[in-house]
Design a protein around this motif. Structure first.
Motif, PDB file in Angstrom:
ATOM      1  N   GLU A  36      12.983  22.223   8.901  1.00 20.30           N
ATOM      2  CA  GLU A  36      11.927  23.235   8.953  1.00 20.30           C
ATOM      3  C   GLU A  36      11.126  23.074  10.235  1.00 20.30           C
ATOM      4  O   GLU A  36      11.175  22.048  10.883  1.00 20.30           O
ATOM      5  N   LEU A  37      10.373  24.108  10.562  1.00 20.30           N
ATOM      6  CA  LEU A  37       9.399  24.019  11.647  1.00 20.30           C
ATOM      7  C   LEU A  37       8.038  24.337  11.058  1.00 20.30           C
ATOM      8  O   LEU A  37       7.886  25.390  10.437  1.00 20.30           O
ATOM      9  N   PRO A  38       7.054  23.509  11.199  1.00 26.07           N
ATOM     10  CA  PRO A  38       7.116  22.182  11.805  1.00 26.07           C
ATOM     11  C   PRO A  38       7.947  21.232  10.949  1.00 26.07           C
ATOM     12  O   PRO A  38       8.111  21.444   9.746  1.00 26.07           O
ATOM     13  N   PRO A  39       8.481  20.173  11.591  1.00 24.60           N
ATOM     14  CA  PRO A  39       9.335  19.227  10.860  1.00 24.60           C
ATOM     15  C   PRO A  39       8.589  18.605   9.671  1.00 24.60           C
ATOM     16  O   PRO A  39       7.396  18.348   9.742  1.00 24.60           O
ATOM     17  N   ARG A  40       9.340  18.396   8.603  1.00 26.13           N
ATOM     18  CA  ARG A  40       8.754  17.791   7.411  1.00 26.13           C
ATOM     19  C   ARG A  40       9.645  16.637   6.961  1.00 26.13           C
ATOM     20  O   ARG A  40      10.869  16.776   6.889  1.00 26.13           O
ATOM     21  N   VAL A  41       9.016  15.490   6.695  1.00 25.40           N
ATOM     22  CA  VAL A  41       9.718  14.294   6.242  1.00 25.40           C
ATOM     23  C   VAL A  41       9.018  13.784   4.996  1.00 25.40           C
ATOM     24  O   VAL A  41       7.791  13.759   4.937  1.00 25.40           O
ATOM     25  N   GLU A  42       9.801  13.391   4.016  1.00 26.63           N
ATOM     26  CA  GLU A  42       9.250  12.802   2.796  1.00 26.63           C
ATOM     27  C   GLU A  42      10.026  11.530   2.467  1.00 26.63           C
ATOM     28  O   GLU A  42      11.201  11.402   2.801  1.00 26.63           O
ATOM     29  N   TYR A  43       9.359  10.609   1.797  1.00 19.80           N
ATOM     30  CA  TYR A  43       9.967   9.350   1.377  1.00 19.80           C
ATOM     31  C   TYR A  43       9.883   9.238  -0.131  1.00 19.80           C
ATOM     32  O   TYR A  43       8.912   9.679  -0.747  1.00 19.80           O
ATOM     33  N   ARG A  90      -3.697   9.612   6.487  1.00 20.00           N
ATOM     34  CA  ARG A  90      -5.020  10.178   6.167  1.00 20.00           C
ATOM     35  C   ARG A  90      -5.655   9.510   4.943  1.00 20.00           C
ATOM     36  O   ARG A  90      -6.867   9.423   4.840  1.00 20.00           O
ATOM     37  N   GLN A  91      -4.854   9.020   4.033  1.00 20.60           N
ATOM     38  CA  GLN A  91      -5.358   8.442   2.793  1.00 20.60           C
ATOM     39  C   GLN A  91      -5.838   6.994   2.934  1.00 20.60           C
ATOM     40  O   GLN A  91      -6.627   6.535   2.114  1.00 20.60           O
ATOM     41  N   VAL A  92      -5.340   6.273   3.956  1.00 21.56           N
ATOM     42  CA  VAL A  92      -5.622   4.841   4.059  1.00 21.56           C
ATOM     43  C   VAL A  92      -6.337   4.539   5.368  1.00 21.56           C
ATOM     44  O   VAL A  92      -5.785   4.755   6.451  1.00 21.56           O
ATOM     45  N   GLU A  93      -7.531   4.031   5.263  1.00 21.86           N
ATOM     46  CA  GLU A  93      -8.303   3.659   6.446  1.00 21.86           C
ATOM     47  C   GLU A  93      -7.650   2.465   7.131  1.00 21.86           C
ATOM     48  O   GLU A  93      -7.274   1.483   6.487  1.00 21.86           O
ATOM     49  N   THR A 107       0.839  -1.201   0.000  1.00 19.96           N
ATOM     50  CA  THR A 107       0.000   0.000   0.000  1.00 19.96           C
ATOM     51  C   THR A 107       0.874   1.250   0.000  1.00 19.96           C
ATOM     52  O   THR A 107       0.570   2.228  -0.689  1.00 19.96           O
ATOM     53  N   VAL A 108       1.965   1.230   0.757  1.00 22.85           N
ATOM     54  CA  VAL A 108       2.894   2.364   0.793  1.00 22.85           C
ATOM     55  C   VAL A 108       3.484   2.603  -0.594  1.00 22.85           C
ATOM     56  O   VAL A 108       3.564   3.747  -1.059  1.00 22.85           O
ATOM     57  N   TYR A 109       3.857   1.529  -1.291  1.00 18.61           N
ATOM     58  CA  TYR A 109       4.408   1.686  -2.642  1.00 18.61           C
ATOM     59  C   TYR A 109       3.362   2.300  -3.572  1.00 18.61           C
ATOM     60  O   TYR A 109       3.680   3.132  -4.415  1.00 18.61           O
ATOM     61  N   GLN A 110       2.122   1.884  -3.402  1.00 15.34           N
ATOM     62  CA  GLN A 110       1.033   2.421  -4.214  1.00 15.34           C
ATOM     63  C   GLN A 110       0.853   3.919  -3.940  1.00 15.34           C
ATOM     64  O   GLN A 110       0.671   4.716  -4.864  1.00 15.34           O
ATOM     65  N   LEU A 111       0.923   4.310  -2.672  1.00 15.91           N
ATOM     66  CA  LEU A 111       0.811   5.724  -2.302  1.00 15.91           C
ATOM     67  C   LEU A 111       1.948   6.542  -2.896  1.00 15.91           C
ATOM     68  O   LEU A 111       1.733   7.630  -3.442  1.00 15.91           O
ATOM     69  N   LEU A 112       3.170   6.024  -2.794  1.00 20.39           N
ATOM     70  CA  LEU A 112       4.322   6.736  -3.339  1.00 20.39           C
ATOM     71  C   LEU A 112       4.199   6.891  -4.853  1.00 20.39           C
ATOM     72  O   LEU A 112       4.519   7.950  -5.402  1.00 20.39           O
ATOM     73  N   HIS A 113       3.712   5.856  -5.504  1.00 23.84           N
ATOM     74  CA  HIS A 113       3.513   5.931  -6.956  1.00 23.84           C
ATOM     75  C   HIS A 113       2.482   7.006  -7.313  1.00 23.84           C
ATOM     76  O   HIS A 113       2.590   7.658  -8.349  1.00 23.84           O
ATOM     77  N   ALA A 114       1.503   7.209  -6.424  1.00 22.33           N
ATOM     78  CA  ALA A 114       0.464   8.222  -6.650  1.00 22.33           C
ATOM     79  C   ALA A 114       0.914   9.621  -6.221  1.00 22.33           C
ATOM     80  O   ALA A 114       0.146  10.575  -6.321  1.00 22.33           O
ATOM     81  N   GLY A 115       2.145   9.745  -5.722  1.00 21.32           N
ATOM     82  CA  GLY A 115       2.659  11.056  -5.348  1.00 21.32           C
ATOM     83  C   GLY A 115       2.455  11.430  -3.891  1.00 21.32           C
ATOM     84  O   GLY A 115       2.759  12.544  -3.483  1.00 21.32           O
ATOM     85  N   VAL A 116       1.948  10.509  -3.083  1.00 19.87           N
ATOM     86  CA  VAL A 116       1.770  10.757  -1.643  1.00 19.87           C
ATOM     87  C   VAL A 116       3.044  10.285  -0.962  1.00 19.87           C
ATOM     88  O   VAL A 116       3.292   9.089  -0.854  1.00 19.87           O
ATOM     89  N   ASN A 117       3.886  11.229  -0.515  1.00 14.99           N
ATOM     90  CA  ASN A 117       5.182  10.842   0.040  1.00 14.99           C
ATOM     91  C   ASN A 117       5.429  11.314   1.467  1.00 14.99           C
ATOM     92  O   ASN A 117       6.508  11.128   1.997  1.00 14.99           O
ATOM     93  N   ARG A 118       4.427  11.913   2.095  1.00 18.21           N
ATOM     94  CA  ARG A 118       4.575  12.354   3.485  1.00 18.21           C
ATOM     95  C   ARG A 118       3.763  11.439   4.386  1.00 18.21           C
ATOM     96  O   ARG A 118       2.607  11.118   4.081  1.00 18.21           O
TER      97      ARG A 118
END
Length: 112
Positions: A79-86, A49-52, A32-43
């Motif tokens: 940054e503040l607030p902290p930001r992480v992306e994969y 929020r996207q996956v129940e 599911t994470v790979y699917q999200l990353l492929h769709a551009g959701v990387n935070r």
């Protein structure tokens, strides 16, 4: 060489890659994470929020494991607030191609 000598030794599965595939398929959220990353959701927050049913704790464990294997790369912004992306690494792209082939093989086995 006499007929008594053995020509082949026992073939073993590659330990690291076999363990990696088993771990990824064993984690119910990695695909599911790979699917999200492929769709551009990387935070991570957006992923939750996207996956129940996906909790922050479980997602963080999943992401950490994928980073340890070298499939994903974590980018921390100062940054503040902290930001992480994969994002998927070059090695991760190769690994995901193998997973896609396994999925195609399963579809062929199932007769789809």
């Amino acid at each position: 060489m006499t007929s008594q000598e053995k020509k082949f030794s026992r073939k073993l599965a590659p330990q690291s890659s076999a363990r990696m595939v088993e771990t990824i398929y064993g984690c119910k959220w990695s695909l599911t994470v790979y699917q999200l990353l492929h769709a551009g959701v990387n935070r991570p927050g957006e992923m939750v929020r996207q996956v129940e049913g996906l909790s922050t704790k479980v997602l963080n464990q999943c992401l950490k494991r994928n980073v340890e294997f070298g499939i994903l790369e974590k980018q921390v912004f100062n940054e503040l607030p902290p930001r992480v992306e994969y994002q998927v690494t070059a090695f991760g792209e190769k690994f995901l191609a193998i997973l896609a082939q396994l999925e195609a093989l399963q579809a062929e086995i199932d007769g789809d």
